[in-house]
Scaffold this motif. Structure first.
Motif, short mmCIF file in Angstrom:
data_model
loop_
_atom_site.label_atom_id
_atom_site.label_comp_id
_atom_site.label_asym_id
_atom_site.label_seq_id
_atom_site.Cartn_x
_atom_site.Cartn_y
_atom_site.Cartn_z
N ILE A 70 97.34 19.60 57.69
CA ILE A 70 96.71 18.99 56.62
C ILE A 70 95.82 19.60 55.77
O ILE A 70 95.44 19.33 54.49
N ASN A 71 95.13 20.28 56.55
CA ASN A 71 93.73 21.23 55.72
C ASN A 71 94.38 22.49 54.81
O ASN A 71 93.64 22.74 53.83
N LYS A 72 95.68 22.48 54.76
CA LYS A 72 96.21 23.49 53.69
C LYS A 72 96.56 22.89 52.68
O LYS A 72 96.91 23.54 51.58
N THR A 78 96.92 28.12 50.65
CA THR A 78 96.79 26.83 50.31
C THR A 78 98.06 26.13 49.68
O THR A 78 98.61 27.18 48.86
N ILE A 79 98.43 25.16 49.71
CA ILE A 79 99.63 24.59 49.11
C ILE A 79 99.17 23.39 48.23
O ILE A 79 98.73 22.62 48.75
N ILE A 80 99.67 23.25 47.03
CA ILE A 80 99.23 22.38 45.92
C ILE A 80 100.38 21.35 45.80
O ILE A 80 101.53 21.95 45.30
N ILE A 127 107.27 13.95 57.44
CA ILE A 127 106.89 15.34 57.13
C ILE A 127 106.26 16.01 58.29
O ILE A 127 105.23 15.87 58.47
N TRP A 128 106.88 16.60 59.08
CA TRP A 128 106.43 17.41 60.17
C TRP A 128 105.40 18.18 60.07
O TRP A 128 104.33 18.16 60.72
N GLU A 129 105.49 19.18 59.05
CA GLU A 129 104.37 20.22 58.82
C GLU A 129 103.19 19.80 58.35
O GLU A 129 101.74 20.41 58.48
N ILE A 130 103.16 18.66 57.55
CA ILE A 130 101.97 18.43 56.86
C ILE A 130 100.92 17.61 57.94
O ILE A 130 99.79 17.99 57.80
N LYS A 131 101.55 16.91 58.64
CA LYS A 131 100.58 16.42 59.59
C LYS A 131 99.98 17.27 60.62
O LYS A 131 98.88 17.17 61.17
#
Length: 230
Positions: free
Chosen positions: A94-96, A69-71, A87-91
């Motif tokens: 997103i569950n992380k 998980t990423i906070i 933000i390429w990787e957040i989309k």
């Protein structure tokens, strides 16, 4: 009271012992030429600082290399959804992510608590300015003791004091490739485990890796103040 004091002393002893622990597992950028700049990859049990207009996008790609998980902690003044188009990787993951909005006065405390929690593999904190040297040293020790990647994204690049961060770099976007892949110009102006260099790299999606585009000379034209390189 004695119990509370003893608890604090025990915690401090653990943090001090962490100074002598080896580096955490290295996060590979996907290109050995980039990994070699960081002496094998980015230390994942340390605190790093990333500056510049492309800091958020670059950070979202770097933390995607972690498995947990990423906070992501933001000041309440930024109370809006992170723009997935930038933000390429957040989309894509997103569950992380757990997005937290904090009072600016409590943002440093929130970052420390998240890094101590054991509930995440990475903590990202957007701050108006980076922590002072004492606070950055504390974050560095916490990151090592709790096996957490901590990345600070300071908004203000003026009059920045020395830091205990493992690395400090500045990221700007450059024209995309013919395939539309994002590119970054990186100025690594502090690097405890390797060389201070200037280079350009490209992100490959969906391979989730970087590749070196060009390596500049061994120079440091940034920052204007030598204090930032400490």
């Amino acid at each position: 009271m004695k119990f509370g004091l003893q608890t604090l002393q025990n915690q401090n002893s653990k943090l001090q012992a962490a100074k002598f622990s080896p580096n955490g597992p290295a996060l590979s950028f996907g290109d050995r030429r980039i990994d070699d700049i960081f002496n094998g990859g980015l230390n994942s049990h340390a605190m790093h600082e990333i500056y510049g207009p492309a800091a958020v996008s670059l950070t979202s790609m770097i933390v995607s290399f972690t498995t947990g998980t990423i906070i992501w902690i933001r000041p309440k003044s930024q109370l809006q959804q992170l723009n997935p188009n930038g933000i390429w990787e957040i989309k894509n993951n997103i569950n992380k992510y757990i997005i937290v909005y904090s009072n600016p006065k409590q943002l440093l405390w929130a970052t420390e608590q998240a890094a101590r929690s054991g509930a995440c593999s990475a903590v990202v904190a957007e701050m108006e300015k980076p922590p002072n040297f004492v606070a950055s040293r504390r974050l560095q020790l916490i990151a090592r003791a709790h096996y957490t990647l901590v990345i600070i994204l300071p908004h203000n690049e003026k009059n920045i004091a020395p830091s205990a961060a493992e690395t400090r770099l500045r990221a700007t976007s450059t024209p995309t490739s013919v395939h539309g892949s994002p590119r970054f110009h990186i100025n690594l102006f502090k690097n405890k485990n390797g060389t201070k260099l200037d280079w350009e790299m490209e992100w490959h999606d969906p391979a989730d890796r970087f590749s070196m585009v060009s390596l500049h000379s061994n120079r440091s034209n940034y920052p204007p103040s030598s204090n930032m390189a400490r």
